[in-house]
Design a protein around this motif. Structure first.
Motif, PDB file in Angstrom:
ATOM      1  N   VAL A 121       9.847   6.362   5.744  1.00  0.00           N
ATOM      2  CA  VAL A 121       8.508   6.837   5.380  1.00  0.00           C
ATOM      3  C   VAL A 121       8.175   6.353   3.979  1.00  0.00           C
ATOM      4  N   THR A 122       6.924   5.943   3.778  1.00  0.00           N
ATOM      5  CA  THR A 122       6.460   5.654   2.427  1.00  0.00           C
ATOM      6  C   THR A 122       4.939   5.717   2.417  1.00  0.00           C
ATOM      7  N   VAL A 123       4.370   5.656   1.214  1.00  0.00           N
ATOM      8  CA  VAL A 123       2.914   5.631   1.082  1.00  0.00           C
ATOM      9  C   VAL A 123       2.530   4.358   0.339  1.00  0.00           C
ATOM     10  N   PHE A 124       1.683   3.571   0.984  1.00  0.00           N
ATOM     11  CA  PHE A 124       1.168   2.359   0.334  1.00  0.00           C
ATOM     12  C   PHE A 124      -0.231   2.656  -0.170  1.00  0.00           C
ATOM     13  N   LYS A 125      -0.376   2.736  -1.482  1.00  0.00           N
ATOM     14  CA  LYS A 125      -1.706   3.003  -2.043  1.00  0.00           C
ATOM     15  C   LYS A 125      -2.145   1.785  -2.840  1.00  0.00           C
ATOM     16  N   PRO A 126      -3.217   1.109  -2.371  1.00  0.00           N
ATOM     17  CA  PRO A 126      -3.639  -0.121  -3.052  1.00  0.00           C
ATOM     18  C   PRO A 126      -3.871   0.130  -4.545  1.00  0.00           C
TER      19      PRO A 126
ATOM     20  N   PRO B 167       3.149  -0.701  -4.372  1.00  0.00           N
ATOM     21  CA  PRO B 167       3.339  -1.897  -3.555  1.00  0.00           C
ATOM     22  C   PRO B 167       2.704  -1.744  -2.178  1.00  0.00           C
ATOM     23  N   CYS B 168       2.656  -2.843  -1.435  1.00  0.00           N
ATOM     24  CA  CYS B 168       2.189  -2.793  -0.057  1.00  0.00           C
ATOM     25  C   CYS B 168       3.337  -3.187   0.877  1.00  0.00           C
ATOM     26  N   TYR B 169       3.051  -3.187   2.160  1.00  0.00           N
ATOM     27  CA  TYR B 169       4.094  -3.505   3.141  1.00  0.00           C
ATOM     28  C   TYR B 169       4.638  -4.922   2.958  1.00  0.00           C
TER      29      TYR B 169
ATOM     30  N   GLN C 261      16.406   7.884  -0.981  1.00  0.00           N
ATOM     31  CA  GLN C 261      15.192   7.197  -1.421  1.00  0.00           C
ATOM     32  C   GLN C 261      15.571   5.948  -2.182  1.00  0.00           C
ATOM     33  N   VAL C 262      14.807   4.891  -1.974  1.00  0.00           N
ATOM     34  CA  VAL C 262      14.966   3.705  -2.817  1.00  0.00           C
ATOM     35  C   VAL C 262      13.602   3.387  -3.440  1.00  0.00           C
ATOM     36  N   LYS C 263      13.646   2.629  -4.534  1.00  0.00           N
ATOM     37  CA  LYS C 263      12.405   2.298  -5.243  1.00  0.00           C
ATOM     38  C   LYS C 263      11.742   1.083  -4.613  1.00  0.00           C
ATOM     39  N   LEU C 264      10.443   1.132  -4.518  1.00  0.00           N
ATOM     40  CA  LEU C 264       9.680  -0.034  -4.063  1.00  0.00           C
ATOM     41  C   LEU C 264       8.828  -0.493  -5.227  1.00  0.00           C
ATOM     42  N   ARG C 265       8.779  -1.796  -5.405  1.00  0.00           N
ATOM     43  CA  ARG C 265       7.962  -2.324  -6.502  1.00  0.00           C
ATOM     44  C   ARG C 265       6.928  -3.289  -5.959  1.00  0.00           C
TER      45      ARG C 265
END
Ligand SMILES: [Zn+2]
Lengths: 269, 104
Positions: A161-166, A170-172, A236-240
């Protein structure tokens, strides 16, 4: 004159009593417009909890028909819905739970042609679809229409699960620049999935939607939540954001929708 | 350097169904070479034909994506944990399997 009817004040009393929600927050929920991509495994629990929470308008896009083998996990539907459109079955389940909710149905496949005009009418998109071409299509359309994408995916015993907020995270494509080659991708039917798993992941997506609408807590932006049901492990891991991302990077090269079937190396099926 | 490596379920067939294994090396590259010695075939799943890490698989040291560190040269400390995280698309689909693995 109150925004709420007496019945609504009673129905939502356990929300309204929370200082973090209150009458103000409940009003935000009732004015929100949320689009669910799919009324399947992930869309089912998300739809049910969002409807129960009093989300004002829930859009559902699904062209599929309810099959007996869906009932192991797709809790929007029952035995009497077999053979019906999932969108219509979802409509009835939501309405029987909470008639306040306005349900908007799109009984069609999401395509490059219809996606922008559908997305424009909503605040938040809940992505629970089941294939790579649609994941990339949804991602790019969310960037182009500036919509937040609450992303969930499942496989066998694992969920993400994650949230991509422009603009905020980050995005997918920042996460996975390219899809796996089609030959390495088994269909859902081939691989199987633990029936409860979408219940966990879709419900986590619903929580994130509600937090985003209310503006409370820390949304799952820039973080990927990983759940393994066999080990009972949440991590959880970090997304950049990738500055070289072709859609949300500093110099985007993809500025319009592309052919996603081709991009993912699959033919229409 | 001994580190723990979390193995995603599609690859656990290669690690005798273990979801976590121990490997030795001073950076990610060495860890994967050590994994290949212990569990032959695993490298093939992580790297493409040109020897690059597949782009639909992300590798994390603790909670950091190695693409934002030094990629495969990213250095490790004792006790670090490496996670191999593939893209999954489902309502229930994934990768890293070969179709034949799934035949019953
Ligand atoms: Zn991006």
């Amino acid at each position: 004159m109150s925004f709420f009817t007496e019945e609504q004040i009673y129905r939502y009393s356990r929300h309204i009593i929370l200082p973090e929600v209150g009458g103000k927050g409940q009003k935000k929920l009732m004015e929100a417009r949320v689009l669910l991509l799919g009324a399947g495994g992930l869309g089912s629990p998300a739809a049910i909890y969002l409807a129960a929470a009093g989300i004002g308008t829930i859009g559902i896009i699904d062209f599929d028909i309810v099959d007996m083998s869906n009932l192991q996990r797709q809790i929007l539907h029952g035995v009497n819905d077999i053979g019906r459109l999932k969108a219509e079955s979802a409509h009835d389940t939501i309405k029987s739970l909470n008639p306040d909710v306005k349900v908007e149905l799109y009984k069609e496949r999401l395509t490059s042609e219809n996606i922008i005009s559908i997305f424009k009418g909503y605040d938040i998109v809940v992505d629970g679809c089941d294939n790579f071409p649609t994941r990339y299509l949804v991602n790019d359309a969310c960037i182009m229409t500036d919509k937040t994408n609450v992303h969930g995916s499942i496989f066998r015993f694992d969920g993400q699960v994650t949230v991509f907020k422009p603009k905020e995270g980050p995005c997918y494509r920042c996460l996975y620049p390219e899809p796996p080659p089609a030959g390495l991708v088994p269909s859902c039917q081939e691989a199987g999935v633990l029936g409860v798993l979408p219940g966990i992941i879709g419900t986590l997506q619903a929580v994130e939607v509600i937090k985003l609408i209310l503006g409370i807590g820390k949304p799952l932006i820039g973080r990927l939540l990983l759940y393994n049901s066999l080990d009972t492990d949440f991590r959880q891991v970090k997304l950049r954001r990738d500055i070289n991302c072709p859609v949300c990077g500093d110099n985007p090269t993809i500025k319009g929708l592309i052919n996603y079937e081709e991009f993912c190396g699959v033919g229409r099926h | 350097m001994a580190v723990r490596v979390r193995i995603p379920s599609p690859l656990q067939k290669l690690t005798n169904n273990q979801s976590e294994v121990t490997a030795h090396g001073k950076n990610v590259k060495e860890i994967f070479s050590d994994l290949e010695v212990q569990y032959p075939g695993i490298k093939n799943r992580l790297y493409d034909e040109s020897g690059n890490l597949r782009r639909f698989i992300n590798i994390y040291i603790n909670d950091e994506d190695i693409r934002f560190l030094k990629n495969e040269e990213s250095e490790l400390k004792d006790g670090d944990s490496i996670s191999i995280i593939p893209a999954i698309a489902g309502g229930g689909c994934v990768i890293l399997h070969r179709r034949t693995d799934l035949q019953i």
